[in-house]
Design a protein around this motif. Structure first.
Motif, PDB file in Angstrom:
ATOM      1  N   VAL A 214     -49.006  29.893 -19.526  1.00 56.98           N
ATOM      2  CA  VAL A 214     -49.373  30.118 -20.923  1.00 56.98           C
ATOM      3  C   VAL A 214     -49.656  31.607 -21.086  1.00 56.98           C
ATOM      4  N   VAL A 215     -48.988  32.241 -22.061  1.00 62.44           N
ATOM      5  CA  VAL A 215     -49.197  33.655 -22.354  1.00 62.44           C
ATOM      6  C   VAL A 215     -49.837  33.738 -23.735  1.00 62.44           C
ATOM      7  N   THR A 216     -51.064  34.258 -23.793  1.00 64.35           N
ATOM      8  CA  THR A 216     -51.839  34.303 -25.032  1.00 64.35           C
ATOM      9  C   THR A 216     -52.023  35.747 -25.463  1.00 64.35           C
ATOM     10  N   ASP A 217     -51.759  36.013 -26.749  1.00 64.49           N
ATOM     11  CA  ASP A 217     -51.825  37.399 -27.217  1.00 64.49           C
ATOM     12  C   ASP A 217     -53.250  37.823 -27.500  1.00 64.49           C
ATOM     13  N   LEU A 218     -53.462  39.137 -27.372  1.00 64.53           N
ATOM     14  CA  LEU A 218     -54.723  39.758 -27.792  1.00 64.53           C
ATOM     15  C   LEU A 218     -54.423  40.873 -28.789  1.00 64.53           C
TER      16      LEU A 218
ATOM     17  N   THR B 170     -41.817  34.888 -16.381  1.00 67.60           N
ATOM     18  CA  THR B 170     -42.162  36.311 -16.325  1.00 67.60           C
ATOM     19  C   THR B 170     -42.574  36.769 -17.712  1.00 67.60           C
ATOM     20  N   SER B 171     -43.626  37.583 -17.783  1.00 69.12           N
ATOM     21  CA  SER B 171     -44.066  38.149 -19.053  1.00 69.12           C
ATOM     22  C   SER B 171     -44.230  39.652 -18.899  1.00 69.12           C
ATOM     23  N   HIS B 172     -43.782  40.386 -19.917  1.00 66.45           N
ATOM     24  CA  HIS B 172     -43.928  41.844 -19.935  1.00 66.45           C
ATOM     25  C   HIS B 172     -44.549  42.240 -21.266  1.00 66.45           C
ATOM     26  N   VAL B 173     -45.533  43.139 -21.228  1.00 67.17           N
ATOM     27  CA  VAL B 173     -46.250  43.568 -22.430  1.00 67.17           C
ATOM     28  C   VAL B 173     -45.696  44.910 -22.893  1.00 67.17           C
TER      29      VAL B 173
ATOM     30  N   GLY C 224     -50.348  46.480 -26.677  1.00 66.30           N
ATOM     31  CA  GLY C 224     -51.542  45.657 -26.695  1.00 66.30           C
ATOM     32  C   GLY C 224     -51.819  44.988 -25.363  1.00 66.30           C
ATOM     33  N   LYS C 225     -52.352  43.750 -25.421  1.00 71.23           N
ATOM     34  CA  LYS C 225     -52.727  43.018 -24.214  1.00 71.23           C
ATOM     35  C   LYS C 225     -52.409  41.539 -24.384  1.00 71.23           C
ATOM     36  N   VAL C 226     -52.222  40.856 -23.241  1.00 68.64           N
ATOM     37  CA  VAL C 226     -52.075  39.406 -23.216  1.00 68.64           C
ATOM     38  C   VAL C 226     -52.873  38.856 -22.040  1.00 68.64           C
ATOM     39  N   VAL C 227     -53.154  37.569 -22.118  1.00 66.93           N
ATOM     40  CA  VAL C 227     -53.723  36.842 -20.984  1.00 66.93           C
ATOM     41  C   VAL C 227     -52.665  35.865 -20.504  1.00 66.93           C
ATOM     42  N   MET C 228     -52.325  35.931 -19.228  1.00 66.44           N
ATOM     43  CA  MET C 228     -51.330  35.033 -18.655  1.00 66.44           C
ATOM     44  C   MET C 228     -52.003  34.173 -17.593  1.00 66.44           C
ATOM     45  N   ARG C 229     -51.803  32.861 -17.689  1.00 59.35           N
ATOM     46  CA  ARG C 229     -52.365  31.957 -16.704  1.00 59.35           C
ATOM     47  C   ARG C 229     -51.339  30.880 -16.358  1.00 59.35           C
ATOM     48  N   THR C 230     -51.528  30.266 -15.221  1.00 62.27           N
ATOM     49  CA  THR C 230     -50.627  29.206 -14.788  1.00 62.27           C
ATOM     50  C   THR C 230     -50.990  27.908 -15.479  1.00 62.27           C
ATOM     51  N   GLU C 231     -49.994  27.011 -15.560  1.00 64.10           N
ATOM     52  CA  GLU C 231     -50.221  25.701 -16.160  1.00 64.10           C
ATOM     53  C   GLU C 231     -49.267  24.699 -15.552  1.00 64.10           C
ATOM     54  N   TRP C 232     -49.768  23.509 -15.204  1.00 58.57           N
ATOM     55  CA  TRP C 232     -48.906  22.449 -14.674  1.00 58.57           C
ATOM     56  C   TRP C 232     -48.231  21.728 -15.822  1.00 58.57           C
ATOM     57  N   SER C 233     -46.877  21.637 -15.753  1.00 57.71           N
ATOM     58  CA  SER C 233     -46.143  20.938 -16.792  1.00 57.71           C
ATOM     59  C   SER C 233     -45.198  19.903 -16.215  1.00 57.71           C
ATOM     60  N   GLY C 234     -45.378  19.551 -14.950  1.00 57.27           N
ATOM     61  CA  GLY C 234     -44.545  18.513 -14.372  1.00 57.27           C
ATOM     62  C   GLY C 234     -43.227  18.987 -13.830  1.00 57.27           C
ATOM     63  N   GLY C 235     -42.996  20.303 -13.776  1.00 55.64           N
ATOM     64  CA  GLY C 235     -41.704  20.784 -13.335  1.00 55.64           C
ATOM     65  C   GLY C 235     -41.721  21.387 -11.955  1.00 55.64           C
ATOM     66  N   GLY C 236     -42.819  21.493 -11.276  1.00 56.10           N
ATOM     67  CA  GLY C 236     -42.845  22.119  -9.971  1.00 56.10           C
ATOM     68  C   GLY C 236     -44.262  22.382  -9.558  1.00 56.10           C
TER      69      GLY C 236
END
Length: 651
Positions: A294-298, A313-316, A319-331
């Protein structure tokens, strides 16, 4: 009559007879139109009826002329075109032709309504297309769609499930709608103002009013600082410009350089088809979800890429973002693992997260040994510059230059408008170049009709604190003579037309001839008589050409030679260039024999106004014909650095 019209109601025949005899009442006309709307057979009969009467009318006109000793009769046949009759206007034949055209337009209208209705049905979620015989509820029984934004831009978009279908511009974006692009670009603007640019091949689902689920592919999200793009708000329209479109032989290509011939609709990876929950995210911030992160904007502009295996992959960019992992059933770890359980109370199981600033990247990828998804900083086998270039951030090309002549003539800076100007005494548009006395009144005049020009002014003698722009910046060191000016601010084309070449020599903008020394690029001349100022609105230019900003002002200036027509002319003037009221360049006591002045003024990224002024040099305003040749503003992307600070200059 044909079989299709053999059962026509007698009422229709009677109404057509009354129409032919000019005896049809308003009520009868309404009844006739209703019959034509409701029956295809009636429309066919109408056309046949009118054709027969039109031919009879042609023959009748010929008989009348023969009896009156006029032109010989003309007998039209099916295979030949009737001879043209100059008096046809107002005849029965003309009336029948108009009526036939009306019916054709009516038929086209029916078809358009049907096509529009069918197209609206296609906009419903794919599930609504399934047959109700399978036990599913009827589409009419389903809840109404909730729209959270609009499609505000497309470029070469082709859809995975139907390559020939292109969604129309401005169409509403429904909650839960999935967009699967095979190639091309599409921009979605949420009602909050947040923008998302999708790049095919990709699969993106609108899963709330402030988030989306990217199952596969790439996107760029633009969320304004200060809260724009979060929560509810005004719809932001308009398109963004193109900086990096990867194209080879006319085909869009993915990052691996492979033509995207395969369709997302045929992929069998669960990550590419796994839907996301439709419940809105609890956070008021805009977020992009993927199968693994999940990539959340600031308050940011950032890019997100999801590969077929779920790696994210996320590139800013800003500004800033918060990136965190999340389980979605794919790996990664399965639902049976405690670390993947969102209800686990073990503090060590909290999903890791990183805060990324402008120019930084992070990725979630599968560990080769453990098979777990891990959050890592930086790009995989790529530099930050490479990561930045692989995202398409604009839907149209950024202008490299803005032409000030085009702006003065009423354009947006990207065209070639000329031969227009601005009256410096009132700010109104000038459509002709007139040399006359323009007295000043010590007032700054706003240019309301041109959004890229802030205002104009005519300094007068002994005036102190001359206002330079609408922000109130002033200058009190001009030190000129009597004051007043002699012509409008004028955008002259490089090539003088034959008409303007014959203009009386007092119209100096054309009498000075080619003036090639001021126009090495042959753009044209910005003509100002002494004691005139014009201020351009740089902030308005940044808004109009979103994603780019004026970075420097370039021109070739000088005093045009009046001695070609007036041997005793003694023109001399001063030139001034300001940015936000700060004097950045001045050239004093310019005369024709001084030659040209090359102007190159740097402009700060947040500058609001560019002001150009010419004043007389204490010898009167006569023959002070100042020109700016090839005047342009060089543009840079918003996030590009200038490299040097603007500094005052004097020549």
């Amino acid at each position: 009559m044909t079989a299709a019209t053999s059962n026509i109601a007698p009422e229709l025949h009677a109404l057509l007879g009354q129409l032919a005899d000019e005896q049809l009442s308003d009520a009868g006309m309404e009844a006739l139109l209703e019959m034509l709307r409701d029956s295809a057979d009636a429309r066919t009969y109408y056309l046949q009826y009118m054709e027969i009467h039109a031919r009879l009318q042609w023959k009748h006109i010929g008989n009348d002329r023969e009896e009156g000793g006029g032109q010989p009769r003309v007998f039209p046949s099916i295979g030949t075109r009737p001879a043209r009759d100059e008096n046809m206007l107002g005849t029965w034949a003309f009336s029948y032709m108009v009526a036939s055209v009306f019916v054709c337009l009516l038929l086209i209208g029916f078809a358009a309504v049907q096509i529009s209705h069918d197209h609206d049905l296609q906009l419903v979620d794919d599930n609504s297309r399934r047959s109700t015989t399978s036990g599913e509820a009827s589409p009419h029984d389903r809840p109404a769609l909730v729209f959270v934004g609009r499609v505000t831009g497309m470029a070469g978009a082709k859809w995975s499930d139907d390559p020939n279908y292109i969604a129309p511009m401005g169409i509403g974006v429904a909650l839960g709608r999935t967009y699967k692009l095979k190639t091309g670009l599409m921009e979605i603007t949420y009602d909050s103002g947040a923008k998302v640019i999708l790049e095919g091949p990709c699969s993106y689902e609108v899963d709330s009013t402030a988030s989306g689920y990217l199952a596969l592919g790439k996107l760029v999200a633009i969320v304004g600082a200060g809260g724009e793009g979060r929560g509810t708000g005004e719809v932001v329209s308009g398109q963004w410009a193109v900086t990096s479109m990867k194209d080879e032989d006319g085909r869009m290509k993915d990052e691996g350089g492979r033509p995207n011939a395969d369709s997302l609709a045929t992929r069998h990876s669960p990550l590419a088809t796994n839907p996301s929950p439709l419940s809105p995210l609890p956070s008021p911030l805009f977020a992009v979800r993927t199968p693994t992160a999940v990539v959340t904007d600031l308050g940011t502009e950032f890019g997100v890429e999801v590969l077929a295996g779920g790696e994210t992959t996320s590139h800013v960019f800003q500004g800033k973002v918060v990136m965190r992992t999340e389980w979605s059933g794919g790996g990664g770890r399965g639902p049976g693992d405690e670390s993947a359980n969102p209800e686990s109370t073990n503090p060590q199981t909290t999903n890791p997260e990183l805060i990324l600033s402008a120019g930084q990247s992070a990725r979630v990828e599968r560990d080769a040994k453990s098979g777990e998804m891990k959050l890592l900083s930086g790009e995989k086998n790529e530099s930050s510059a490479q990561a930045k270039e692989k995202f398409v951030r604009r839907l149209r090309k950024l202008p490299k230059e803005l032409d000030l002549l085009d702006i003065v003539a009423g354009g947006n800076g990207t065209g070639n408008r000329r031969e227009r100007g601005v009256d410096p005494t009132c700010g109104r548009e000038a459509t002709s170049f007139q040399t006359m006395m323009y007295p000043g009144d010590e007032q700054y005049k706003r240019v309301e009709w041109n959004r890229l020009i802030d205002g104009v002014f005519v300094p007068v003698r002994h005036q102190r604190h001359v206002q330079l722009d609408s922000a109130g910046h002033t200058f009190d060191e001009f030190g000129f003579g009597p004051g007043g000016t002699g012509c409008p601010v004028w955008a002259r084309a490089a090539d003088v037309s034959p008409v303007n070449q014959r203009v009386f020599p007092s119209c100096w903008a054309y009498s000075i001839g080619a003036a090639e020394e001021f126009m090495p690029k042959r753009r044209g001349l910005l003509c100002l008589h002494s004691n005139t100022g014009i201020t351009f609105d740089l902030e308005a230019m940044r808004k109009l050409h979103a994603g780019a900003r004026p970075a420097r002002f370039r021109a070739v200036a000088g005093l045009a030679d009046a001695r070609r027509f007036y041997p005793d002319a003694y023109g001399m003037a001063d030139l001034w260039v300001f940015v936000d009221g700060q004097l950045l360049l001045s050239a004093k006591k310019l005369r024709p024999e001084n030659g040209t002045v090359s102007i190159d003024v740097l402009i700060a990224a947040d500058a609001r106004f560019l002001t150009l002024v010419t004043t007389d040099a204490h010898n009167g305003a006569s023959y002070d014909w100042l020109v700016f040749g090839d005047p342009v503003l060089e543009m840079l992307p918003d996030d590009a650095t200038q490299g040097k600070e603007a500094r005052p200059m004097e020549q």
